[in-house]
Design a protein around this motif. Sequence first.
Motif, PDB file in Angstrom:
ATOM      1  N   THR A 115       0.851  -1.190   0.000  1.00 54.05           N
ATOM      2  CA  THR A 115       0.000   0.000   0.000  1.00 54.05           C
ATOM      3  C   THR A 115       0.886   1.240   0.000  1.00 54.05           C
ATOM      4  O   THR A 115       1.775   1.366   0.832  1.00 54.05           O
ATOM      5  CB  THR A 115      -0.905   0.005   1.250  1.00 54.05           C
ATOM      6  OG1 THR A 115      -1.648  -1.217   1.287  1.00 54.05           O
ATOM      7  CG2 THR A 115      -1.851   1.188   1.236  1.00 54.05           C
ATOM      8  N   VAL A 116       0.620   2.131  -0.947  1.00 51.11           N
ATOM      9  CA  VAL A 116       1.400   3.367  -1.064  1.00 51.11           C
ATOM     10  C   VAL A 116       0.452   4.552  -0.891  1.00 51.11           C
ATOM     11  O   VAL A 116      -0.557   4.655  -1.585  1.00 51.11           O
ATOM     12  CB  VAL A 116       2.102   3.446  -2.436  1.00 51.11           C
ATOM     13  CG1 VAL A 116       2.868   4.749  -2.586  1.00 51.11           C
ATOM     14  CG2 VAL A 116       3.022   2.249  -2.635  1.00 51.11           C
ATOM     15  N   PRO A 117       0.786   5.456   0.041  1.00 48.96           N
ATOM     16  CA  PRO A 117      -0.086   6.605   0.271  1.00 48.96           C
ATOM     17  C   PRO A 117       0.320   7.819  -0.552  1.00 48.96           C
ATOM     18  O   PRO A 117       1.470   7.970  -0.947  1.00 48.96           O
ATOM     19  CB  PRO A 117       0.122   6.889   1.760  1.00 48.96           C
ATOM     20  CG  PRO A 117       1.560   6.509   1.991  1.00 48.96           C
ATOM     21  CD  PRO A 117       1.812   5.335   1.079  1.00 48.96           C
ATOM     22  N   ASP A 118      -0.638   8.665  -0.771  1.00 51.29           N
ATOM     23  CA  ASP A 118      -0.431   9.997  -1.351  1.00 51.29           C
ATOM     24  C   ASP A 118      -1.429  10.889  -0.622  1.00 51.29           C
ATOM     25  O   ASP A 118      -2.565  10.487  -0.388  1.00 51.29           O
ATOM     26  CB  ASP A 118      -0.708   9.971  -2.853  1.00 51.29           C
ATOM     27  CG  ASP A 118      -0.380  11.292  -3.529  1.00 51.29           C
ATOM     28  OD1 ASP A 118       0.481  12.032  -3.015  1.00 51.29           O
ATOM     29  OD2 ASP A 118      -0.995  11.592  -4.566  1.00 51.29           O
ATOM     30  N   PHE A 119      -1.002  12.093  -0.237  1.00 45.40           N
ATOM     31  CA  PHE A 119      -1.896  12.931   0.554  1.00 45.40           C
ATOM     32  C   PHE A 119      -1.593  14.407   0.332  1.00 45.40           C
ATOM     33  O   PHE A 119      -0.531  14.771  -0.155  1.00 45.40           O
ATOM     34  CB  PHE A 119      -1.805  12.581   2.044  1.00 45.40           C
ATOM     35  CG  PHE A 119      -0.422  12.708   2.639  1.00 45.40           C
ATOM     36  CD1 PHE A 119      -0.021  13.874   3.279  1.00 45.40           C
ATOM     37  CD2 PHE A 119       0.477  11.662   2.559  1.00 45.40           C
ATOM     38  CE1 PHE A 119       1.240  13.984   3.825  1.00 45.40           C
ATOM     39  CE2 PHE A 119       1.738  11.760   3.107  1.00 45.40           C
ATOM     40  CZ  PHE A 119       2.123  12.928   3.751  1.00 45.40           C
ATOM     41  N   THR A 120      -2.558  15.238   0.714  1.00 46.60           N
ATOM     42  CA  THR A 120      -2.409  16.685   0.617  1.00 46.60           C
ATOM     43  C   THR A 120      -1.273  17.117   1.544  1.00 46.60           C
ATOM     44  O   THR A 120      -1.345  16.899   2.746  1.00 46.60           O
ATOM     45  CB  THR A 120      -3.725  17.391   1.009  1.00 46.60           C
ATOM     46  OG1 THR A 120      -4.772  16.912   0.152  1.00 46.60           O
ATOM     47  CG2 THR A 120      -3.595  18.897   0.891  1.00 46.60           C
ATOM     48  N   LYS A 121      -0.243  17.702   0.972  1.00 48.67           N
ATOM     49  CA  LYS A 121       0.949  18.067   1.745  1.00 48.67           C
ATOM     50  C   LYS A 121       0.854  19.469   2.351  1.00 48.67           C
ATOM     51  O   LYS A 121       1.414  19.721   3.407  1.00 48.67           O
ATOM     52  CB  LYS A 121       2.199  17.992   0.859  1.00 48.67           C
ATOM     53  CG  LYS A 121       2.385  16.672   0.121  1.00 48.67           C
ATOM     54  CD  LYS A 121       3.125  15.655   0.913  1.00 48.67           C
ATOM     55  CE  LYS A 121       3.541  14.426   0.169  1.00 48.67           C
ATOM     56  NZ  LYS A 121       2.587  13.588  -0.453  1.00 48.67           N
ATOM     57  N   GLU A 122       0.169  20.383   1.685  1.00 50.14           N
ATOM     58  CA  GLU A 122       0.067  21.744   2.199  1.00 50.14           C
ATOM     59  C   GLU A 122      -1.009  21.818   3.287  1.00 50.14           C
ATOM     60  O   GLU A 122      -1.919  20.994   3.319  1.00 50.14           O
ATOM     61  CB  GLU A 122      -0.210  22.753   1.087  1.00 50.14           C
ATOM     62  CG  GLU A 122      -1.467  22.515   0.296  1.00 50.14           C
ATOM     63  CD  GLU A 122      -1.308  21.524  -0.848  1.00 50.14           C
ATOM     64  OE1 GLU A 122      -2.354  21.135  -1.399  1.00 50.14           O
ATOM     65  OE2 GLU A 122      -0.185  21.133  -1.181  1.00 50.14           O
ATOM     66  N   PRO A 123      -0.894  22.772   4.204  1.00 51.18           N
ATOM     67  CA  PRO A 123      -1.912  22.901   5.260  1.00 51.18           C
ATOM     68  C   PRO A 123      -3.313  23.083   4.667  1.00 51.18           C
ATOM     69  O   PRO A 123      -3.498  23.788   3.673  1.00 51.18           O
ATOM     70  CB  PRO A 123      -1.478  24.154   6.026  1.00 51.18           C
ATOM     71  CG  PRO A 123      -0.004  24.262   5.768  1.00 51.18           C
ATOM     72  CD  PRO A 123       0.176  23.757   4.355  1.00 51.18           C
ATOM     73  N   ILE A 124      -4.282  22.415   5.287  1.00 53.38           N
ATOM     74  CA  ILE A 124      -5.675  22.504   4.855  1.00 53.38           C
ATOM     75  C   ILE A 124      -6.351  23.511   5.780  1.00 53.38           C
ATOM     76  O   ILE A 124      -6.441  23.300   6.990  1.00 53.38           O
ATOM     77  CB  ILE A 124      -6.360  21.126   4.924  1.00 53.38           C
ATOM     78  CG1 ILE A 124      -5.588  20.116   4.063  1.00 53.38           C
ATOM     79  CG2 ILE A 124      -7.819  21.222   4.504  1.00 53.38           C
ATOM     80  CD1 ILE A 124      -5.949  18.663   4.320  1.00 53.38           C
ATOM     81  N   LEU A 125      -6.795  24.611   5.220  1.00 59.33           N
ATOM     82  CA  LEU A 125      -7.383  25.683   6.017  1.00 59.33           C
ATOM     83  C   LEU A 125      -8.739  25.275   6.592  1.00 59.33           C
ATOM     84  O   LEU A 125      -9.398  24.382   6.055  1.00 59.33           O
ATOM     85  CB  LEU A 125      -7.529  26.942   5.156  1.00 59.33           C
ATOM     86  CG  LEU A 125      -6.200  27.524   4.632  1.00 59.33           C
ATOM     87  CD1 LEU A 125      -6.466  28.709   3.714  1.00 59.33           C
ATOM     88  CD2 LEU A 125      -5.293  27.917   5.783  1.00 59.33           C
ATOM     89  N   PRO A 126      -9.156  25.911   7.689  1.00 57.82           N
ATOM     90  CA  PRO A 126     -10.460  25.584   8.293  1.00 57.82           C
ATOM     91  C   PRO A 126     -11.589  25.639   7.255  1.00 57.82           C
ATOM     92  O   PRO A 126     -11.667  26.570   6.449  1.00 57.82           O
ATOM     93  CB  PRO A 126     -10.625  26.658   9.363  1.00 57.82           C
ATOM     94  CG  PRO A 126      -9.219  27.005   9.751  1.00 57.82           C
ATOM     95  CD  PRO A 126      -8.441  26.942   8.452  1.00 57.82           C
ATOM     96  N   GLY A 127     -12.424  24.604   7.262  1.00 59.15           N
ATOM     97  CA  GLY A 127     -13.545  24.521   6.328  1.00 59.15           C
ATOM     98  C   GLY A 127     -13.182  23.966   4.965  1.00 59.15           C
ATOM     99  O   GLY A 127     -14.063  23.673   4.163  1.00 59.15           O
ATOM    100  N   LYS A 128     -11.910  23.802   4.674  1.00 59.37           N
ATOM    101  CA  LYS A 128     -11.458  23.302   3.361  1.00 59.37           C
ATOM    102  C   LYS A 128     -11.229  21.797   3.411  1.00 59.37           C
ATOM    103  O   LYS A 128     -11.164  21.189   4.460  1.00 59.37           O
ATOM    104  CB  LYS A 128     -10.180  24.019   2.920  1.00 59.37           C
ATOM    105  CG  LYS A 128     -10.335  25.520   2.772  1.00 59.37           C
ATOM    106  CD  LYS A 128     -11.341  25.859   1.695  1.00 59.37           C
ATOM    107  CE  LYS A 128     -11.488  27.373   1.564  1.00 59.37           C
ATOM    108  NZ  LYS A 128     -12.479  27.729   0.581  1.00 59.37           N
ATOM    109  N   LYS A 129     -11.087  21.221   2.195  1.00 53.52           N
ATOM    110  CA  LYS A 129     -10.935  19.776   2.067  1.00 53.52           C
ATOM    111  C   LYS A 129      -9.566  19.407   1.522  1.00 53.52           C
ATOM    112  O   LYS A 129      -8.951  20.165   0.780  1.00 53.52           O
ATOM    113  CB  LYS A 129     -12.015  19.207   1.149  1.00 53.52           C
ATOM    114  CG  LYS A 129     -13.401  19.400   1.716  1.00 53.52           C
ATOM    115  CD  LYS A 129     -14.465  18.841   0.819  1.00 53.52           C
ATOM    116  CE  LYS A 129     -15.812  19.185   1.448  1.00 53.52           C
ATOM    117  NZ  LYS A 129     -16.805  18.199   1.212  1.00 53.52           N
ATOM    118  N   GLY A 130      -9.117  18.208   1.895  1.00 53.35           N
ATOM    119  CA  GLY A 130      -7.895  17.624   1.374  1.00 53.35           C
ATOM    120  C   GLY A 130      -8.169  16.169   1.035  1.00 53.35           C
ATOM    121  O   GLY A 130      -9.297  15.682   1.199  1.00 53.35           O
ATOM    122  N   LYS A 131      -7.131  15.462   0.566  1.00 48.24           N
ATOM    123  CA  LYS A 131      -7.312  14.077   0.141  1.00 48.24           C
ATOM    124  C   LYS A 131      -6.180  13.202   0.654  1.00 48.24           C
ATOM    125  O   LYS A 131      -5.037  13.639   0.761  1.00 48.24           O
ATOM    126  CB  LYS A 131      -7.335  13.986  -1.388  1.00 48.24           C
ATOM    127  CG  LYS A 131      -8.508  14.683  -2.027  1.00 48.24           C
ATOM    128  CD  LYS A 131      -8.450  14.569  -3.531  1.00 48.24           C
ATOM    129  CE  LYS A 131      -9.621  15.325  -4.156  1.00 48.24           C
ATOM    130  NZ  LYS A 131      -9.591  15.273  -5.611  1.00 48.24           N
TER     131      LYS A 131
END
Length: 170
Positions: free
Chosen positions: A115-131
Motif C-alpha cells: 500500500t502506497v499513500p499519497d496525501f495533501t501536503k500543504e496545510p488545509i485551512l479551516p472549512g477546506k478539504k484535502g485528500k
Amino acid sequence: MKKTLSIIALSIIGLGLVSCKKENQQAAAGAEVANITDSTAGATNLAPTAAAPVSAEPAAAPVSNQPLTSIALSENSFDFGKIKKGEKVEHVYEVTNTGKNPLVISEVKPGCGCTVPDFTKEPILPGKKGKITLHFDSSSFDGNVQKYADVFANVDKAPIKLTFTANIQP
C-alpha cells in the motif's frame, strides 16, 4: 558474548519483518481490521527457538508544533469488492478541516509495503478539504485481504486509522 547477544537480538528483531503475504494469511484466517495493528502478529510461529515473542507497539506520532484542530472523514473504511490478482487499485479518502486551525497531515504510514499513500501536503485551512489516496497492489495476494494506513496530523486522537478490504480473485 556481546557478539552472540547481538546475533540473538537481530534474530528477534528479524521476526518482526513478516511479509505482506503472512499478514494476508492471518487476515484471511479471520483477523478483524480493528485487531490488525502490525504484521508481527503470529511471528513466534516462525522460529520456535526465540526467547520471547516480538510485541506490536502502537505507531508513535511524529512530534508536531502545530496547534490542534479537528478533522472529518468522508469515510474511514472502504471495500474494493472483487478485484483480479495483480490489479492495482486506489481509493481517495476525503478529509475536511472542521477546526479553527490549519490541518497539517505530517505522515501517512501504511501497514504494508503493498500500500502506497499519497496525501495533501500543504496545510488545509479551516472549512477546506484535502485528500488521502491509498494505492494497493494486489499482486501478492489471494482471497480476502484487510489493510490499513495510519494518518498522523495535528488532531487530538492521532493517528487516525484508514482501512480497506478486497477480495482478490485469480
